[in-house]
Motif scaffolding. Structure first.
Motif, PDB file in Angstrom:
ATOM      1  N   TRP C  62       7.809  -9.284  10.673  1.00  0.00           N
ATOM      2  CA  TRP C  62       8.478  -8.039  10.303  1.00  0.00           C
ATOM      3  C   TRP C  62       7.612  -7.339   9.257  1.00  0.00           C
ATOM      4  O   TRP C  62       7.204  -7.963   8.272  1.00  0.00           O
ATOM      5  N   MET C  63       7.329  -6.053   9.534  1.00  0.00           N
ATOM      6  CA  MET C  63       6.433  -5.335   8.629  1.00  0.00           C
ATOM      7  C   MET C  63       7.205  -4.757   7.439  1.00  0.00           C
ATOM      8  O   MET C  63       8.257  -4.157   7.614  1.00  0.00           O
ATOM      9  N   LEU C  64       6.610  -4.949   6.253  1.00  0.00           N
ATOM     10  CA  LEU C  64       7.149  -4.336   5.045  1.00  0.00           C
ATOM     11  C   LEU C  64       6.077  -3.389   4.495  1.00  0.00           C
ATOM     12  O   LEU C  64       5.211  -3.799   3.726  1.00  0.00           O
ATOM     13  N   PRO C  65       6.111  -2.128   4.941  1.00  0.00           N
ATOM     14  CA  PRO C  65       5.104  -1.175   4.443  1.00  0.00           C
ATOM     15  C   PRO C  65       5.265  -1.000   2.935  1.00  0.00           C
ATOM     16  O   PRO C  65       6.398  -0.938   2.441  1.00  0.00           O
ATOM     17  N   LYS C  99       8.536  -1.164   0.700  1.00  0.00           N
ATOM     18  CA  LYS C  99       8.354  -1.750  -0.634  1.00  0.00           C
ATOM     19  C   LYS C  99       7.823  -0.636  -1.526  1.00  0.00           C
ATOM     20  O   LYS C  99       6.690  -0.164  -1.355  1.00  0.00           O
ATOM     21  N   LEU C 100       8.658  -0.229  -2.454  1.00  0.00           N
ATOM     22  CA  LEU C 100       8.358   0.923  -3.285  1.00  0.00           C
ATOM     23  C   LEU C 100       7.564   0.506  -4.520  1.00  0.00           C
ATOM     24  O   LEU C 100       8.069  -0.230  -5.373  1.00  0.00           O
ATOM     25  N   VAL C 130      15.191   0.317   0.775  1.00  0.00           N
ATOM     26  CA  VAL C 130      14.216   0.384  -0.319  1.00  0.00           C
ATOM     27  C   VAL C 130      14.176  -0.926  -1.095  1.00  0.00           C
ATOM     28  O   VAL C 130      15.212  -1.397  -1.569  1.00  0.00           O
ATOM     29  N   LEU C 131      12.972  -1.484  -1.205  1.00  0.00           N
ATOM     30  CA  LEU C 131      12.744  -2.705  -1.989  1.00  0.00           C
ATOM     31  C   LEU C 131      11.815  -2.342  -3.146  1.00  0.00           C
ATOM     32  O   LEU C 131      10.590  -2.406  -3.006  1.00  0.00           O
ATOM     33  N   PRO C 132      12.354  -1.994  -4.304  1.00  0.00           N
ATOM     34  CA  PRO C 132      11.500  -1.499  -5.391  1.00  0.00           C
ATOM     35  C   PRO C 132      10.885  -2.618  -6.229  1.00  0.00           C
ATOM     36  O   PRO C 132      11.577  -3.562  -6.628  1.00  0.00           O
ATOM     37  N   TYR C 133       9.615  -2.467  -6.506  1.00  0.00           N
ATOM     38  CA  TYR C 133       8.860  -3.364  -7.394  1.00  0.00           C
ATOM     39  C   TYR C 133       9.068  -2.888  -8.826  1.00  0.00           C
ATOM     40  O   TYR C 133       8.778  -1.732  -9.137  1.00  0.00           O
ATOM     41  N   ILE C 134       9.600  -3.779  -9.686  1.00  0.00           N
ATOM     42  CA  ILE C 134       9.951  -3.355 -11.049  1.00  0.00           C
ATOM     43  C   ILE C 134       9.577  -4.399 -12.088  1.00  0.00           C
ATOM     44  O   ILE C 134       9.416  -5.578 -11.782  1.00  0.00           O
TER      45      ILE C 134
END
Lengths: 258, 258, 258, 258
Positions: C62-65, C99-100, C130-134
């Motif tokens: 599964w791609m997570l751009p 992936k934000l 939305v999967l945000p990097y924080i």
């Protein structure tokens, strides 16, 4: 400690300083009253050890001869006896102190528990106040206390490594079990590590490399002295408990608030 | 800081002390010159806040009004303005300082990055010297600096938790990037943690609970003051590098040895 | 997660491998089902990105751009849209994942909380998962959940640094507060750190550098997969409490003993 | 180890389980092949030890008799001999293994270095494969190797405490110096700690309480088995170096990228 009273809880070493003058100023800035000296190298006039006797004022400082460079119990016993003579010659007639180091390991300079105990037993019989340098092994510490040592000196991490206290759990157990003073010796690199050692309940510290090899040894000496005092004060003052959640400094209710 | 000079690098809070007298003695023992006050509770005469104005000597101390109890930017802006009035009434005509706290979370008392930035922008425009309380987020810290804050105040761990510095890597990055002072605020429980924060390069500390709720707050205040100074001295003095192996205090060769 | 079910709790990245073949074998060894891809570099045919579409089997993965390389909300929104197109072209018609990453800081690659929240709001409106990097900021995490993010992805330490989990206390609070999955992203260097993250209660991990740049990436991929599973099992199995004293494995009494 | 080959690097104990059935399932889930048994309690039919012989399948498992409950070298030597008889009676004719525990301390269950070395020397002479339980003292470890021990078994923290590895620096030195296998024994509470021990270079682990007293011992047994394998794989696979700054997973240039 061993029947004598000292104001400062920070002991220092005389090794590794760039000059005698820096050494004197750094030790003064630290407030230290007990200074350890490597007997073997002074006795053999090893390079850089000429003039050590004159370099420090033994009217003000208390000498702690050490057996650095000894690999067996027998060697350490002989060097301890030489150390006692050296202290007498320098005017400290009643100085029977010896920092016992039996170190077979050249890379990490870790002490040998078996020969350290053996040497300690003999030296106690000969009337020495024995301060053995040991790994932070609580059972060994207890055995050394039982044979009559004046203190135990567990290491926090290898000598001169500046790794700090890598075995706090063991040091806490030693402190809890001991009826004699516990002196954390070796590994301390910063004032925070000095303060932490004291907060764990250590009675005193011995620091050499972290002062002598700092960029500014005099300032670092002073920093270590302050931190040792701060740690001791905090141990006595009773720290707040660690909580998993927050606790507002500004409670809604209460007698006083900010 | 914000155009003013202070001797001590330890700021304190006035919350949680058992009595005014203990508060006064503890702050004096710590050497602190800047004391933070919760504006909202003083203004509303919350229980225990009566008499706070008279309890501290604002001729000697510098007041840092804080916005504790505010959950949004708007609330914090209003309370900051009230704080400025309070400082003026107490004789500090030119005091524009505000410790900005925007805290929506009741359990861990963690600040809101979005509303903190929003409030900071507005307060800077109104001429405040803004000291925002933040999570140790280096990018947020930089944005607060860019909008004109006087300092940033990253937390080490939740307020009053005594967990110490749980995010040293982030605080080091903040220090490295900042052109304004960095004040570690919240979480410090012991002098070793205070010293450690300063060794990381923080410019100052703010400590409240660890002093106020110690068994002996006056002794702990003094310990924290000493440790803050020790940590700063060590930061400037240049610590020894951390080594994986040992380094004898008593080298075979060298100019001076012990 | 976002309405889809996966078996593995380990996500991986496709960057930094020495060859496509090593990448394929390492990802297979890890058991990972979700692989993140840097949209911008693939779109611009950046050096080394030619052939990426053919290099992985998107029937199985599964791609997570991701929006790596974006410094503002606007850039990230545009790249997210491109990523959705890319996934469709590669046969994943219903893939709305992104992936934000909004990263203004070139040295530590730390994300911007303000623009991340802004971009997340817009992308959620456009139907993205939305999967945000924080940064591990619990209040920011909660705000991202409130605007409709599918997960939050707090970092353990800077990307590729291998420093491990340097902010465990903050990650625990995020886990405690979150109603959406928490994915620890960035900083993990070893299986012990992977397992630890899962033991803290994280729902999944994203690991790239620690696998790709290991001396043997395939073996490390397998190690990370095992450790992720071990950590999850342990979280569910309920660890023993930490005690300050010992507890004999061989009690005097009891039903069974060794 | 001691001339025998095992597949699993995880040894387990048989103490503290709630039932024989849970014990059997947990050990099976862990993949462990070596199980330690407290000789003294089995011999004296201590409560709960009836039926232990029948409870485990010694056709599949290898017995490691231990001297738990012994406080001196003499006691431990006697119990070791009894253990050899017990193994023979259970069908392991050629089993000369003994886990040597000499533990005078009832609270922290820490071993005595002096009597452990003394007992080890004697037992080696009598043909035992001696696996001594020790504090993480590198010099003691070397001495035990020199007298012919089959392994050394340093503790990570007190038995059953679940504190994990509190002395990693010492264990690393033991691993570096040893020509015999190093087995980390005691203190491990979680899979991350198991993996970490293996990443430090330990050859094997011994875990009892963390499995037996978990809420779900069978799941924890499996988790520990996976983590031990993951840690070993990672040790061989070569971890990435720890960096102080970030390293983009998506570099601008490079052969392959995501």
């Amino acid at each position: 400690m061993a029947g004598r009273t000292f104001q400062s809880r920070l002991m220092t070493g005389s090794g590794k300083f760039d000059s005698f003058e820096t050494m004197r100023q750094s030790l003064a800035a630290s407030g230290s009253e007990i200074v350890t000296v490597a007997v073997r190298r002074v006795q053999t006039n090893a390079p850089g050890h000429e003039g050590l006797a004159a370099a420090l004022d033994w009217q003000k400082l208390w000498m702690l001869p050490n057996t650095a460079g000894c690999q067996t119990a027998d060697e350490a016993i002989r060097v301890a006896r030489l150390g006692r003579e050296m202290a007498k010659l320098l005017g400290q007639e009643d100085n029977n102190f010896v920092k016992l180091e039996v170190i077979p390991d050249p890379k990490y300079l870790l002490p040998d528990p078996i020969d350290t105990l053996k040497a300690a037993e003999q030296l106690v019989k000969e009337g020495f106040a024995v301060l053995p340098y040991i790994n932070a092994d609580p059972v060994l510490a207890k055995r050394l206390e039982e044979v009559g040592c004046a203190t135990v000196m567990p290491l926090g991490s290898p000598i001169g490594s500046g790794q700090g206290i890598r075995n706090a759990a063991s040091i806490q157990i030693i402190v809890e079990n001991a009826q004699i003073p516990v002196v954390v010796d070796a590994g301390i690199g910063t004032p925070s590590e000095a303060a932490y050692s004291m907060e764990l309940g250590a009675d005193a510290l011995l620091i050499n490399t972290a002062i002598a090899k700092a960029t500014d040894p005099v300032a670092m000496g002073r920093a270590m002295g302050l931190a040792t005092e701060a740690g001791r004060l905090a141990y006595l003052a009773g720290r707040i408990p660690v909580k998993t959640h927050a606790s507002a400094s500004s409670p809604t209710t209460g007698q006083v608030s900010h």
